[in-house]
Design a protein around this motif. Structure first.
Motif, PDB file in Angstrom:
ATOM      1  N   MET A   1       0.842  -1.195   0.000  1.00  0.00           N
ATOM      2  CA  MET A   1       0.000   0.000   0.000  1.00  0.00           C
ATOM      3  C   MET A   1       0.879   1.248   0.000  1.00  0.00           C
ATOM      4  N   THR A   2       0.613   2.151  -0.942  1.00  0.00           N
ATOM      5  CA  THR A   2       1.350   3.415  -0.988  1.00  0.00           C
ATOM      6  C   THR A   2       0.600   4.446  -0.161  1.00  0.00           C
ATOM      7  N   VAL A   3       1.209   4.877   0.926  1.00  0.00           N
ATOM      8  CA  VAL A   3       0.577   5.855   1.804  1.00  0.00           C
ATOM      9  C   VAL A   3       1.167   7.235   1.530  1.00  0.00           C
ATOM     10  N   PRO A   4       0.501   8.299   1.951  1.00  0.00           N
ATOM     11  CA  PRO A   4       1.024   9.646   1.714  1.00  0.00           C
ATOM     12  C   PRO A   4       2.314   9.900   2.501  1.00  0.00           C
ATOM     13  N   LEU A   5       3.128  10.792   1.954  1.00  0.00           N
ATOM     14  CA  LEU A   5       4.312  11.279   2.644  1.00  0.00           C
ATOM     15  C   LEU A   5       4.083  12.714   3.081  1.00  0.00           C
ATOM     16  N   SER A   6       4.577  13.042   4.276  1.00  0.00           N
ATOM     17  CA  SER A   6       4.539  14.403   4.793  1.00  0.00           C
ATOM     18  C   SER A   6       5.928  14.773   5.310  1.00  0.00           C
ATOM     19  N   ILE A   7       6.078  15.999   5.760  1.00  0.00           N
ATOM     20  CA  ILE A   7       7.391  16.515   6.177  1.00  0.00           C
ATOM     21  C   ILE A   7       7.329  17.079   7.583  1.00  0.00           C
ATOM     22  N   LEU A   8       8.361  16.756   8.373  1.00  0.00           N
ATOM     23  CA  LEU A   8       8.583  17.398   9.664  1.00  0.00           C
ATOM     24  C   LEU A   8       9.866  18.206   9.563  1.00  0.00           C
ATOM     25  N   ASP A   9       9.774  19.497   9.808  1.00  0.00           N
ATOM     26  CA  ASP A   9      10.912  20.410   9.648  1.00  0.00           C
ATOM     27  C   ASP A   9      11.260  21.045  10.989  1.00  0.00           C
ATOM     28  N   LEU A  10      12.550  21.045  11.324  1.00  0.00           N
ATOM     29  CA  LEU A  10      13.048  21.683  12.536  1.00  0.00           C
ATOM     30  C   LEU A  10      13.626  23.065  12.261  1.00  0.00           C
ATOM     31  N   ALA A  11      13.547  23.527  11.008  1.00  0.00           N
ATOM     32  CA  ALA A  11      14.203  24.772  10.603  1.00  0.00           C
ATOM     33  C   ALA A  11      15.660  24.769  11.044  1.00  0.00           C
ATOM     34  N   PRO A  12      16.458  23.800  10.564  1.00  0.00           N
ATOM     35  CA  PRO A  12      17.847  23.670  11.022  1.00  0.00           C
ATOM     36  C   PRO A  12      18.722  24.834  10.573  1.00  0.00           C
ATOM     37  N   ILE A  13      19.612  25.228  11.470  1.00  0.00           N
ATOM     38  CA  ILE A  13      20.596  26.274  11.170  1.00  0.00           C
ATOM     39  C   ILE A  13      21.911  25.580  10.832  1.00  0.00           C
ATOM     40  N   PRO A  14      22.420  25.725   9.613  1.00  0.00           N
ATOM     41  CA  PRO A  14      23.681  25.066   9.272  1.00  0.00           C
ATOM     42  C   PRO A  14      24.862  25.809   9.864  1.00  0.00           C
ATOM     43  N   SER A  15      25.951  25.114  10.087  1.00  0.00           N
ATOM     44  CA  SER A  15      27.153  25.797  10.566  1.00  0.00           C
ATOM     45  C   SER A  15      27.526  26.879   9.564  1.00  0.00           C
ATOM     46  N   GLY A  16      27.850  28.059  10.081  1.00  0.00           N
ATOM     47  CA  GLY A  16      28.156  29.197   9.221  1.00  0.00           C
ATOM     48  C   GLY A  16      26.921  29.966   8.793  1.00  0.00           C
ATOM     49  N   LEU A 341       9.132   0.131   6.987  1.00  0.00           N
ATOM     50  CA  LEU A 341       8.650   0.847   8.162  1.00  0.00           C
ATOM     51  C   LEU A 341       7.129   0.951   8.136  1.00  0.00           C
ATOM     52  N   GLN A 342       6.576   1.299   6.982  1.00  0.00           N
ATOM     53  CA  GLN A 342       5.131   1.439   6.869  1.00  0.00           C
ATOM     54  C   GLN A 342       4.419   0.105   7.095  1.00  0.00           C
ATOM     55  N   ARG A 343       4.975  -0.951   6.525  1.00  0.00           N
ATOM     56  CA  ARG A 343       4.325  -2.257   6.646  1.00  0.00           C
ATOM     57  C   ARG A 343       4.352  -2.773   8.077  1.00  0.00           C
ATOM     58  N   VAL A 344       5.487  -2.649   8.733  1.00  0.00           N
ATOM     59  CA  VAL A 344       5.632  -3.200  10.081  1.00  0.00           C
ATOM     60  C   VAL A 344       4.806  -2.409  11.090  1.00  0.00           C
ATOM     61  N   THR A 345       4.760  -1.097  10.952  1.00  0.00           N
ATOM     62  CA  THR A 345       3.998  -0.268  11.892  1.00  0.00           C
ATOM     63  C   THR A 345       2.537  -0.139  11.496  1.00  0.00           C
ATOM     64  N   GLY A 346       2.204  -0.470  10.251  1.00  0.00           N
ATOM     65  CA  GLY A 346       0.844  -0.262   9.766  1.00  0.00           C
ATOM     66  C   GLY A 346       0.502   1.199   9.609  1.00  0.00           C
ATOM     67  N   ALA A 347       1.498   2.043   9.396  1.00  0.00           N
ATOM     68  CA  ALA A 347       1.284   3.489   9.314  1.00  0.00           C
ATOM     69  C   ALA A 347       0.357   3.853   8.157  1.00  0.00           C
ATOM     70  N   ASP A 348      -0.518   4.809   8.408  1.00  0.00           N
ATOM     71  CA  ASP A 348      -1.397   5.341   7.376  1.00  0.00           C
ATOM     72  C   ASP A 348      -0.740   6.484   6.607  1.00  0.00           C
ATOM     73  N   GLU A 349       0.395   6.950   7.118  1.00  0.00           N
ATOM     74  CA  GLU A 349       1.103   8.086   6.529  1.00  0.00           C
ATOM     75  C   GLU A 349       2.502   8.094   7.139  1.00  0.00           C
ATOM     76  N   LEU A 350       3.497   8.538   6.381  1.00  0.00           N
ATOM     77  CA  LEU A 350       4.854   8.655   6.908  1.00  0.00           C
ATOM     78  C   LEU A 350       5.256  10.127   6.944  1.00  0.00           C
ATOM     79  N   LEU A 351       5.951  10.502   7.997  1.00  0.00           N
ATOM     80  CA  LEU A 351       6.380  11.884   8.238  1.00  0.00           C
ATOM     81  C   LEU A 351       7.906  11.915   8.154  1.00  0.00           C
ATOM     82  N   ILE A 352       8.429  12.533   7.118  1.00  0.00           N
ATOM     83  CA  ILE A 352       9.859  12.460   6.828  1.00  0.00           C
ATOM     84  C   ILE A 352      10.575  13.721   7.291  1.00  0.00           C
ATOM     85  N   THR A 353      11.657  13.520   8.024  1.00  0.00           N
ATOM     86  CA  THR A 353      12.516  14.652   8.395  1.00  0.00           C
ATOM     87  C   THR A 353      13.895  14.430   7.800  1.00  0.00           C
ATOM     88  N   THR A 354      14.374  15.438   7.105  1.00  0.00           N
ATOM     89  CA  THR A 354      15.674  15.370   6.435  1.00  0.00           C
ATOM     90  C   THR A 354      16.468  16.622   6.777  1.00  0.00           C
TER      91      THR A 354
END
Length: 374
Positions: A1-16, A341-354
């Protein structure tokens, strides 16, 4: 099953970089994420971190919502121990007034959770003796991280005290959630029958979420109230299965949901090839180390800065659960890992942080993942 993807953002500050750079990058990424087809864009709440600019999620949500037109925007999560339910409902009522039907109000525990962890310091960690993790149907579940050393860092208690008024007490999370729902519904009354109304806020068309890292109160309350639940694989991978199981077991149908709805978070870095992705992800361990040694998240290092760090065995153990559960590689490799991850947890949606040091690499990572996912 293909579930929706969403984003979690921390507004990271890069060095410099600066907080201004981080905010501009967040707004730019949100615009791109909308065009890539992500369902929602959530902003985290973090304090006293030199490398994170997401200290006021409601403010960032307003900026992101104003820069986009379709993607849902919300908090992942507002920490209720730092504000009153009324203040939170008023903030998100104002956001809904400006951007109707697009706002998610994600709630999490804070002060109450810290108190529980502090009491646990005197108890031996569950994995004392160095026991390893386990693999469940292809998904790595590492041993739990021992927070006891971190909770003994003196300045962390000092920082926590600055997030509340002197003498303030964090109410029970379930009671706070009930107040939030009552203000949204316009049914709030005091013990002696006095009514109070949140304006803006009352009647706001916000989607209410609960976020949690274990099978404790957050999962239980989300289930009992029939609300959607977000479980943290990227922050607490050892307890993600416990969290989703507790939520589902506690679930009762509500006016919001007839069946449980689970989002599961994951940390991912995608590039055109495995070697490039590994290079981009190299700073992640050093960044997690800064958090778990009590420094707070440092400005996100470059791969070169990360490569200069001399790692000890203690360092590696400190970050192993997070590094080992990060999804890193070419688009198909990461997509395949996330499907597990989706299959094992049965998630209806995944929240990706990069997080990457270079903003362009972060945008490209989300673009490649979206292309491989659909």
């Amino acid at each position: 099953m293909t579930v929706p993807l969403s984003i979690l953002d921390l507004a990271p500050i890069p060095s410099g970089g600066t907080a201004g750079d981080a905010v501009r990058n967040t707004v730019d990424l949100a615009r791109r994420a909308e065009s890539f087809g992500y369902r929602r864009y959530w902003l985290a709440e973090h304090h006293f971190a030199a490398g994170v600019a997401s200290s006021a999620p409601a403010v960032l949500i307003g900026l992101v919502a104003a820069a986009t037109s379709r993607i849902r925007v919300g908090s992942g999560a507002v920490q209720l121990g730092h504000q009153t339910p009324l203040a939170v409902v008023e903030q998100f009522g104002l956001l809904d007034a400006a951007h109707p039907g697009r706002i998610d109000l994600g709630l999490g525990r804070s002060g109450q959770r810290r108190a529980e962890l502090t009491r646990a310091v005197s108890r031996p960690p569950a994995h004392e003796g160095g026991g390893g993790g386990r693999v469940v149907d292809g998904l790595l579940i590492p041993p739990p991280f021992d927070f006891s050393a971190l909770l003994k860092v003196p300045h962390l208690a000092f920082q926590a005290s600055l997030l509340q008024q002197p003498g303030a007490r964090t109410p029970d999370f379930a009671d706070q959630l009930d107040e939030v729902q009552a203000f949204l519904a316009g049914t709030y009354t005091s013990a002696d029958g006095l009514a109070a109304h949140a304006v803006p806020g009352e009647g706001a068309d916000v989607e209410l979420w609960i976020l949690g890292s274990s099978g404790g109160q957050s999962a239980q309350v989300a289930g009992e109230r029939g609300l959607p639940f977000a479980a943290n694989y990227h922050v607490s991978p050892s307890s993600v299965l416990e969290a989703v199981e507790a939520y589902r077991e506690a679930f009762k149908p509500s006016a919001v949901l007839e069946e449980p709805y689970v989002v599961v978070s994951a940390d991912a870095v995608v590039a055109g090839d495995e070697a490039t992705a590994r290079e981009l992800a190299k700073p992640y361990g050093l960044w997690v180390r800064s958090i778990r040694t009590g420094q707070g998240a440092v400005p996100y290092p470059s791969p070169e800065e990360a490569g200069a760090h001399v790692w000890t065995e203690e360092d590696r153990r400190l970050v192993a659960d997070r590094v080992d559960t990060q999804f890193v590689g070419d688009p198909e490799t990461v997509a395949d890992g996330l499907r597990v991850l989706q299959r094992v947890t049965g998630a209806d949606e995944l929240l990706i942080t990069t997080i990457t040091h270079d903003h362009a690499d972060r945008v490209r990572s989300y673009e490649l993942l979206a292309q491989a996912w659909h």
